[in-house]
Design a protein around this motif. Structure first.
Motif, PDB file in Angstrom:
ATOM      1  N   ASP A  66      57.575  66.216  46.225  1.00  0.00           N
ATOM      2  CA  ASP A  66      56.469  65.270  46.167  1.00  0.00           C
ATOM      3  C   ASP A  66      55.902  65.133  47.582  1.00  0.00           C
ATOM      4  O   ASP A  66      56.649  64.917  48.543  1.00  0.00           O
ATOM      5  N   GLY A  67      54.581  65.268  47.714  1.00  0.00           N
ATOM      6  CA  GLY A  67      53.973  65.244  49.040  1.00  0.00           C
ATOM      7  C   GLY A  67      54.285  63.996  49.836  1.00  0.00           C
ATOM      8  O   GLY A  67      54.536  64.057  51.045  1.00  0.00           O
ATOM      9  N   ALA A  86      44.963  65.912  50.156  1.00  0.00           N
ATOM     10  CA  ALA A  86      44.064  66.224  49.042  1.00  0.00           C
ATOM     11  C   ALA A  86      44.667  65.644  47.774  1.00  0.00           C
ATOM     12  O   ALA A  86      45.855  65.851  47.487  1.00  0.00           O
ATOM     13  N   THR A  87      43.847  64.903  47.020  1.00  0.00           N
ATOM     14  CA  THR A  87      44.385  64.221  45.847  1.00  0.00           C
ATOM     15  C   THR A  87      43.357  64.166  44.735  1.00  0.00           C
ATOM     16  O   THR A  87      42.150  64.262  44.984  1.00  0.00           O
ATOM     17  N   ALA A  88      43.826  64.000  43.509  1.00  0.00           N
ATOM     18  CA  ALA A  88      42.943  63.782  42.364  1.00  0.00           C
ATOM     19  C   ALA A  88      42.619  62.294  42.279  1.00  0.00           C
ATOM     20  O   ALA A  88      43.295  61.455  42.880  1.00  0.00           O
ATOM     21  N   ARG A  94      48.298  56.863  45.780  1.00  0.00           N
ATOM     22  CA  ARG A  94      49.271  57.675  46.517  1.00  0.00           C
ATOM     23  C   ARG A  94      48.665  58.197  47.819  1.00  0.00           C
ATOM     24  O   ARG A  94      49.344  58.287  48.843  1.00  0.00           O
ATOM     25  N   ALA A  95      47.390  58.540  47.776  1.00  0.00           N
ATOM     26  CA  ALA A  95      46.722  59.009  48.992  1.00  0.00           C
ATOM     27  C   ALA A  95      46.651  57.893  50.026  1.00  0.00           C
ATOM     28  O   ALA A  95      46.861  58.120  51.232  1.00  0.00           O
ATOM     29  N   LEU A 107      41.099  63.306  50.949  1.00  0.00           N
ATOM     30  CA  LEU A 107      39.929  63.822  50.256  1.00  0.00           C
ATOM     31  C   LEU A 107      40.220  63.848  48.760  1.00  0.00           C
ATOM     32  O   LEU A 107      41.313  64.227  48.338  1.00  0.00           O
ATOM     33  N   VAL A 108      39.236  63.427  47.972  1.00  0.00           N
ATOM     34  CA  VAL A 108      39.402  63.385  46.520  1.00  0.00           C
ATOM     35  C   VAL A 108      38.846  64.675  45.921  1.00  0.00           C
ATOM     36  O   VAL A 108      37.715  65.077  46.198  1.00  0.00           O
TER      37      VAL A 108
END
Length: 480
Positions: A66-67, A86-88, A94-95, A107-108
């Motif tokens: 897990d990042g 980088a995340t959804a 979490r970001a 960044l999304v």
């Protein structure tokens, strides 16, 4: 690529090959050298083999780790390299947590190429400035100097200074809370001044002082003819703060429709002027502040929850003056000497009895009220000693024991008020030689003090609109 920007090695940690290739193509096109790692283990191996990366682009969903946990388990990564997460959309929380751990920005997905390169350029610049600032061969020492223009060495303020030092180098948005007059804008300026953006502009915008129908234009700008009164193209605060910091004061005063546009700006890094169809990229750091309870504003539907969590990546609270043990003396003396220089006068240090009395006052208007008290004393007295009448403390509200402290009533008298009924001649002599503008300023600042630092309450007492007081105070601050 900007010719002034050196070719940097960029580590891309992404398990999806198509995305990794797309990021690498963008980075290579910008003139940098991409390296791809498809797992956390491969990333650690790459860092061990090639330690001079300019930045890291990290996906939080990796096949072997897990990042977030990877960053926690390897704290030296965020300390050594600017990390862009980088995340959804669904993983936004979490970001934000990654930024609290120490990541530079997030960044999304899907990530626009221009946005990626803009954030990457800022990250590389931060990495270089951090390398220049770090001395080699010598142990690091904690900073002792106060950031910005702060005065005070209380434990409460030492914690504020520590937090400013920690967040300054990040790109993370900072949400400053605190009562009116505690120094939230001074805090924002200190964060800007200690950051890698210190050479860029610091643009402050008070969201409560601008009419609702003009606030969008003030932030994002407009084109000529886009609305009545738009006689020319105008750059908004967001563009004016490019490569610097945008400070949005009284953010909870922002209307809900504009909150949506601000959220989009934070997510995309792009703005659209009123009346324009063109999207323009900007690179700014956002710092915001409020004297309200933002979580209550969210709960009562006046502030968007998603915007709050996007802004409150790093929350920072400014303590009220009544809780800053020992700072009143230092602030009072500092303000008195500063205003003495402005007035061309000389004042001796305050007497022990005067300092003790000032420390007993609750200061509902906080540092701003104390500042106004010392300014009026410097204006109304010639010196070199301030008489006891400079602070008629018999009418002040003193602080009860800490366990029984309650907010001071709105009508609490300022420690420098003069009762006109007791000595009209003394009042006339006191204001002799002052201009109308100076008298107006004294009256307005006294009303704000008596309203506990609340400009809307002071405006109501004076029979004017709050925006009038905001404009006058901004003019005075600009002139000081």
């Amino acid at each position: 690529m900007d010719k002034r920007m050196a070719r940097e090695k960029i580590l891309i940690v992404e398990d999806l090959a198509s995305l990794a290739m797309a990021y690498a193509a963008q980075i290579e096109k910008a003139g940098h050298q991409p390296f791809v790692a498809h797992s956390a283990a491969a990333a650690l191996a790459a860092l061990a083999e090639t330690p001079d990366f300019g930045a890291i682009l990290l996906d939080l969903q990796l096949p072997d780790a897990d990042g977030l946990e990877w960053l926690r388990a390897n704290p030296g990564i965020c300390e050594t390299y600017p990390v862009i997460v980088a995340t959804a959309d669904g993983s936004l929380s979490r970001a934000i947590e990654a930024m609290r751990i120490g990541a530079f920005d997030f960044l999304v997905k899907p990530i626009a190429g221009a946005r990626l390169l803009a954030v990457l350029a800022s990250a590389i610049e931060l990495g270089k400035s951090a390398s220049r600032a770090a001395p080699t061969g010598a142990p690091q020492k904690a900073k002792k100097a106060k950031p910005g223009t702060f005065i005070g060495n209380s434990p409460q303020m030492q914690e504020v200074y520590r937090q400013i030092e920690c967040v300054a180098s990040s790109r993370a948005t900072v949400f400053i809370t605190g009562e009116s007059g505690t120094g939230k804008e001074v805090c924002a300026e200190a964060i800007h001044g200690a950051s890698g953006r210190a050479g860029g502009p610091f643009i402050a915008l008070n969201c409560g002082a601008i009419p609702e129908n003009l606030l969008e234009s003030e932030i994002f700008g407009h084109l000529k003819g886009s609305f009545t009164g738009a006689v020319s193209d105008r750059v908004g605060a967001a563009q004016a703060a490019h490569k610097g910091t945008l400070f949005l004061d009284e953010i909870c005063e922002m209307p809900l429709p504009l909150q949506v546009k601000l959220l989009r700006f934070l997510q995309t890094g792009s703005i659209q002027r009123v009346g324009s169809n063109r999207i323009e990229e900007v690179d700014v750091r956002i710092v915001c502040a409020t004297n309200r309870d933002p979580e209550r504003e969210v709960a009562e539907g006046r502030f968007r929850e998603d915007l709050f969590y996007r802004l409150a990546v790093v929350p920072l609270h400014m303590p009220p003056l009544r809780e800053r043990v020992g700072d009143v003396r230092e602030l009072a003396e500092g303000f008195l000497q500063r205003f003495a220089r402005e007035e061309g006068k000389t004042f001796n240090p305050l007497a022990a009895a005067q300092l003790a009395a000032l420390e007993q006052y609750r200061w509902p208007g906080n540092v701003r009220e104390l500042q106004n008290v010392m300014r009026r004393a410097a204006v109304l007295h010639m010196g070199p000693d301030l008489p006891a009448s400079a602070f008629p403390l018999s009418s002040q509200v003193t602080a009860p024991p800490a366990a029984a402290q309650q907010p001071a009533p709105v009508g609490a008298r300022s420690p420098v008020e003069v009762d006109p009924a007791t000595d009209v001649l003394a009042v006339v002599n006191a204001v002799k030689g002052l201009t109308l503008d100076e008298l107006e300023r004294i009256a307005i600042e006294a009303a704000i003090d008596n309203a506990g630092g609340s400009l809307p309450s002071a405006a109501k007492a004076l029979g004017v609109s709050p925006s009038t007081l905001y404009r006058k105070r901004e003019r005075w601050m600009a002139a000081s």
